[in-house]
Design a protein around this motif. Structure first.
Motif, PDB file in Angstrom:
ATOM      1  N   PHE A  23      34.219  50.968  41.208  1.00 59.95           N
ATOM      2  CA  PHE A  23      34.661  49.722  41.803  1.00 59.95           C
ATOM      3  C   PHE A  23      33.907  49.375  43.067  1.00 59.95           C
ATOM      4  CE2 PHE A  23      37.665  49.222  38.724  1.00 59.95           C
ATOM      5  CZ  PHE A  23      38.478  50.322  38.587  1.00 59.95           C
ATOM      6  N   ILE A  24      33.194  50.362  43.615  1.00 57.00           N
ATOM      7  CA  ILE A  24      32.428  50.045  44.814  1.00 57.00           C
ATOM      8  C   ILE A  24      31.342  49.041  44.480  1.00 57.00           C
ATOM      9  CG2 ILE A  24      31.276  51.095  46.754  1.00 57.00           C
ATOM     10  CD1 ILE A  24      32.065  53.755  45.710  1.00 57.00           C
ATOM     11  N   TYR A  42      31.622  40.358  41.879  1.00 54.91           N
ATOM     12  CA  TYR A  42      32.803  39.648  42.380  1.00 54.91           C
ATOM     13  C   TYR A  42      33.146  40.112  43.783  1.00 54.91           C
ATOM     14  CZ  TYR A  42      35.279  43.907  41.044  1.00 54.91           C
ATOM     15  OH  TYR A  42      35.676  45.196  40.917  1.00 54.91           O
ATOM     16  N   ARG A  46      31.433  46.607  42.386  1.00 57.34           N
ATOM     17  CA  ARG A  46      31.975  45.259  42.262  1.00 57.34           C
ATOM     18  C   ARG A  46      31.210  44.427  41.251  1.00 57.34           C
ATOM     19  NH1 ARG A  46      31.596  42.042  46.909  1.00 57.34           N
ATOM     20  NH2 ARG A  46      30.258  43.556  47.918  1.00 57.34           N
ATOM     21  N   ILE A 106      32.933  34.769  42.407  1.00 60.43           N
ATOM     22  CA  ILE A 106      32.006  35.506  41.555  1.00 60.43           C
ATOM     23  C   ILE A 106      30.625  34.895  41.666  1.00 60.43           C
ATOM     24  CG2 ILE A 106      33.633  36.368  39.863  1.00 60.43           C
ATOM     25  CD1 ILE A 106      32.989  34.107  38.118  1.00 60.43           C
ATOM     26  N   PHE A 141      36.634  39.805  46.451  1.00 59.44           N
ATOM     27  CA  PHE A 141      37.972  39.263  46.630  1.00 59.44           C
ATOM     28  C   PHE A 141      38.072  38.671  48.012  1.00 59.44           C
ATOM     29  CE2 PHE A 141      40.227  40.201  42.946  1.00 59.44           C
ATOM     30  CZ  PHE A 141      39.751  41.381  42.434  1.00 59.44           C
ATOM     31  N   LYS A 142      38.178  37.353  48.057  1.00 60.91           N
ATOM     32  CA  LYS A 142      38.270  36.733  49.377  1.00 60.91           C
ATOM     33  C   LYS A 142      39.679  36.850  49.908  1.00 60.91           C
ATOM     34  CE  LYS A 142      34.921  33.389  48.005  1.00 60.91           C
ATOM     35  NZ  LYS A 142      34.841  32.045  47.480  1.00 60.91           N
ATOM     36  N   SER A 143      40.640  36.817  49.051  1.00 61.33           N
ATOM     37  CA  SER A 143      42.010  37.003  49.505  1.00 61.33           C
ATOM     38  C   SER A 143      42.776  37.467  48.301  1.00 61.33           C
ATOM     39  CB  SER A 143      42.592  35.702  50.036  1.00 61.33           C
ATOM     40  OG  SER A 143      42.869  34.855  48.936  1.00 61.33           O
ATOM     41  N   GLU A 144      44.083  37.516  48.435  1.00 63.61           N
ATOM     42  CA  GLU A 144      44.828  38.022  47.296  1.00 63.61           C
ATOM     43  C   GLU A 144      44.779  37.065  46.120  1.00 63.61           C
ATOM     44  OE1 GLU A 144      49.223  39.798  46.862  1.00 63.61           O
ATOM     45  OE2 GLU A 144      48.939  37.642  46.993  1.00 63.61           O
ATOM     46  N   LYS A 145      44.686  35.805  46.403  1.00 64.33           N
ATOM     47  CA  LYS A 145      44.735  34.853  45.305  1.00 64.33           C
ATOM     48  C   LYS A 145      43.386  34.257  44.985  1.00 64.33           C
ATOM     49  CE  LYS A 145      49.316  34.594  45.206  1.00 64.33           C
ATOM     50  NZ  LYS A 145      50.310  34.529  44.234  1.00 64.33           N
ATOM     51  N   LYS A 146      42.366  34.666  45.697  1.00 63.39           N
ATOM     52  CA  LYS A 146      41.086  34.029  45.440  1.00 63.39           C
ATOM     53  C   LYS A 146      40.001  35.064  45.278  1.00 63.39           C
ATOM     54  CE  LYS A 146      39.322  30.751  47.867  1.00 63.39           C
ATOM     55  NZ  LYS A 146      38.987  29.598  48.708  1.00 63.39           N
ATOM     56  N   VAL A 147      39.207  34.861  44.237  1.00 60.08           N
ATOM     57  CA  VAL A 147      38.090  35.769  44.053  1.00 60.08           C
ATOM     58  C   VAL A 147      36.837  34.919  43.864  1.00 60.08           C
ATOM     59  CG1 VAL A 147      38.499  35.870  41.586  1.00 60.08           C
ATOM     60  CG2 VAL A 147      37.248  37.673  42.672  1.00 60.08           C
TER      61      VAL A 147
END
Lengths: 255, 278
Positions: free
Chosen positions: A179-180, A201, A182, A211, A203-209
């Protein structure tokens, strides 16, 4: 008052129900999958090792495509085929412990076919490959893919046939993604066309990714699936695309 | 200059289509119709035959061409040709042997090629190609790949397949903060009642506990040294991770640091008030 807005009909909505659709709780399917040729991979007994090769005399695009493909798939090697017969290559590959063989067929200087064969006598799938984009032709792409093992996403493989094809793709990649790195490789099936993409990818926040596409992209359409390894004369075909029977309805898909 | 139905004219040459012709060109010397004494080599199913025509049989078209099977061995076949055409004109003998050589050579090549891999050319059908391309484009639009991939990745994040690498979830973080506020107040009250003499070390410990409770389960309130160490390592790891990536939101660790400081102050002020009250 206006009537309520109706749900628009799409081809996916109207899809003819396929009787081989896999139910998630189906025991028979689960049993089959535990005992088929990919069981050793899914039980982590084998590490995938891929051999990528082409048809005779590959031209520039195909060569570059092979190189890029080998950077995408970890633990893969590209060997050029100087007129060697596939029937003779296969026993050699098995002897050297390769688990999968990819042959990219070329026509008029562009790759247009893919034969994916799981080696210790596993199924062979023959695809028609189209819209191949090399890395430099992709707009807004990121940098080179690193050596980390990517994750794999398989979307929309619903029927039994789709399941087996999906497992074939999954067995190309090592089981534990890093996972490192990504990085994610996606095989998305839509209306019997399998789109391959390779992204990074974040993850910018919990709800936004976000790519970012790296890596080559291509689409595949399954032409035939054979039970054993590649053998055009005596092979036992599990599924062949027959144009007259299978292309009659616009809403019927097989994968 | 005469008409021959077997004759084919091209810009530079005339060819003869007759199957018994020795050279294939339309000449007076190599026309089987013009010469009453003639010989050819023809091959059938991989075996070569010598065909001969003589004047005596000119009246019997059925028996006109006499056929001799040649030996499979190249040299022996050449000898056979020689002995059959012994008193025949040099031209015909020579051309027969040439033709025989050529035929054997191409038969050898055929046999070699059949052993190698044969490439089967399958023609593309234009209508089908176009149809498939169009369908592929439409499928691409319907697929909405980017959205699908993003959704899948977020799903995996929610289902915790990535474990502890990512140090938001910020929603959970907020909830955790709120819970932790309530808990730390109750905690600090309880502990103040127990010992008041303590210095910074005790406060340090408590602060760590509350930080731990932010990110681990709310329920675990045990203060073991192992957990402290883990917590410190985690702190360092997370801090380093955020620094190296540079893209994780600063809110997380910065917020936590601020929190940390706030808690200290709270506890420092409280004892003084308590002692004063006492």
């Amino acid at each position: 008052q206006a009537p309520p807005k109706a749900v628009p009909k799409t081809i996916e909505n109207q899809r003819v129900y396929d009787e081989t659709t896999v139910d998630p709780n189906d025991e028979e399917v689960a049993f089959d999958e535990a005992t088929d040729e990919f069981a050793p991979y899914f039980n982590r007994q084998t590490v995938p090792k891929i051999l990528i090769t082409t048809s005779d005399r590959p031209r520039g695009r195909t060569v570059r495509f092979c190189e890029q493909l080998s950077t995408v798939i970890p633990n893969s090697h590209v060997y050029y085929r100087r007129g060697l017969a596939l029937k003779r290559i296969i026993p050699q590959c098995i002897a050297r412990d390769f688990t999968d063989l990819i042959v990219i067929n070329e026509d008029r200087k562009i790759p247009n076919g893919l034969v994916l064969s799981h080696l210790p006598d596993g199924p062979t799938a023959h695809f028609r490959m189209s819209s191949v984009r090399l890395r430099k032709e992709i707009k807004r792409r990121g940098k080179e893919p690193t050596e980390h093992v990517p994750e794999v996403i398989l979307n929309n493989f619903t029927t039994r046939l789709g399941h087996s094809v999906g497992r074939m793709f999954a067995s190309l990649f090592p089981h534990d993604p890093q996972f490192i790195g990504r990085q994610v490789a996606t095989f998305h099936n839509q209306r019997d066309y399998i789109f391959f993409r390779f992204h990074r990818y974040i993850f910018k926040s919990e709800k936004k990714v976000g790519i970012q596409e790296l890596g080559p992209r291509f689409t595949l359409k399954l032409r035939s699936l054979q039970k054993g390894t590649f053998d055009s004369k005596f092979g036992e075909y599990e599924w062949i695309h027959k144009r007259r029977e299978m292309d009659t309805s616009r809403r019927k898909f097989h994968l | 200059r005469q008409f021959c139905s077997y004759k084919i004219t091209t810009k530079t040459q005339n060819f003869c289509r007759n199957e018994y012709n020795l050279t294939g060109l339309c000449n007076r010397s190599s026309c089987p119709l013009a010469n009453s004494q003639y010989a050819t080599i023809r091959e059938e199913k991989g075996r070569c035959y010598l065909y001969m025509k003589t004047i005596e049989r000119a009246a019997f078209p059925r028996r006109l061409w006499e056929r001799v099977l040649l030996n499979k061995n190249y040299e022996k076949a050449l000898e056979e040709i020689d002995e059959n055409l012994i008193y025949w004109p040099r031209f015909i003998r020579h051309k027969c042997k040439q033709r025989f050589t050529k035929i054997t050579q191409y038969l050898i090549r055929i046999r070699k090629l059949t052993l190698k891999r044969q490439r089967k050319l399958v023609p593309l059908r234009r209508k089908i190609e176009r149809r498939e391309n169009r369908r592929e484009e439409k499928a691409l639009i319907a697929a909405q790949l980017d959205n699908a991939i993003e959704k899948e990745l977020l799903e995996r994040l929610k289902q915790d397949t990535y474990g502890d690498i990512y140090n938001f979830p910020i929603h959970a973080f907020d909830k955790a903060l709120q819970q932790q506020d309530a808990e730390s107040e109750s905690e600090s009250d309880a502990e103040k009642e127990e010992d008041e003499e303590d210095t910074d070390t005790r406060e340090f410990v408590e602060a760590d506990d509350s930080d731990l409770s932010d990110f681990e389960d709310m329920d675990k309130l045990e203060t073991s040294s192992e957990e402290e160490e883990e917590e410190e390592e985690e702190v360092e790891k997370k801090a380093s991770y955020s620094k190296s990536k540079g893209k994780t939101p600063l809110k997380g660790p910065a917020r936590r640091k601020r929190r940390y400081i706030e808690i200290e102050y709270e506890e420092e002020t409280e004892p003084t008030t308590k002692t004063k009250a006492a």
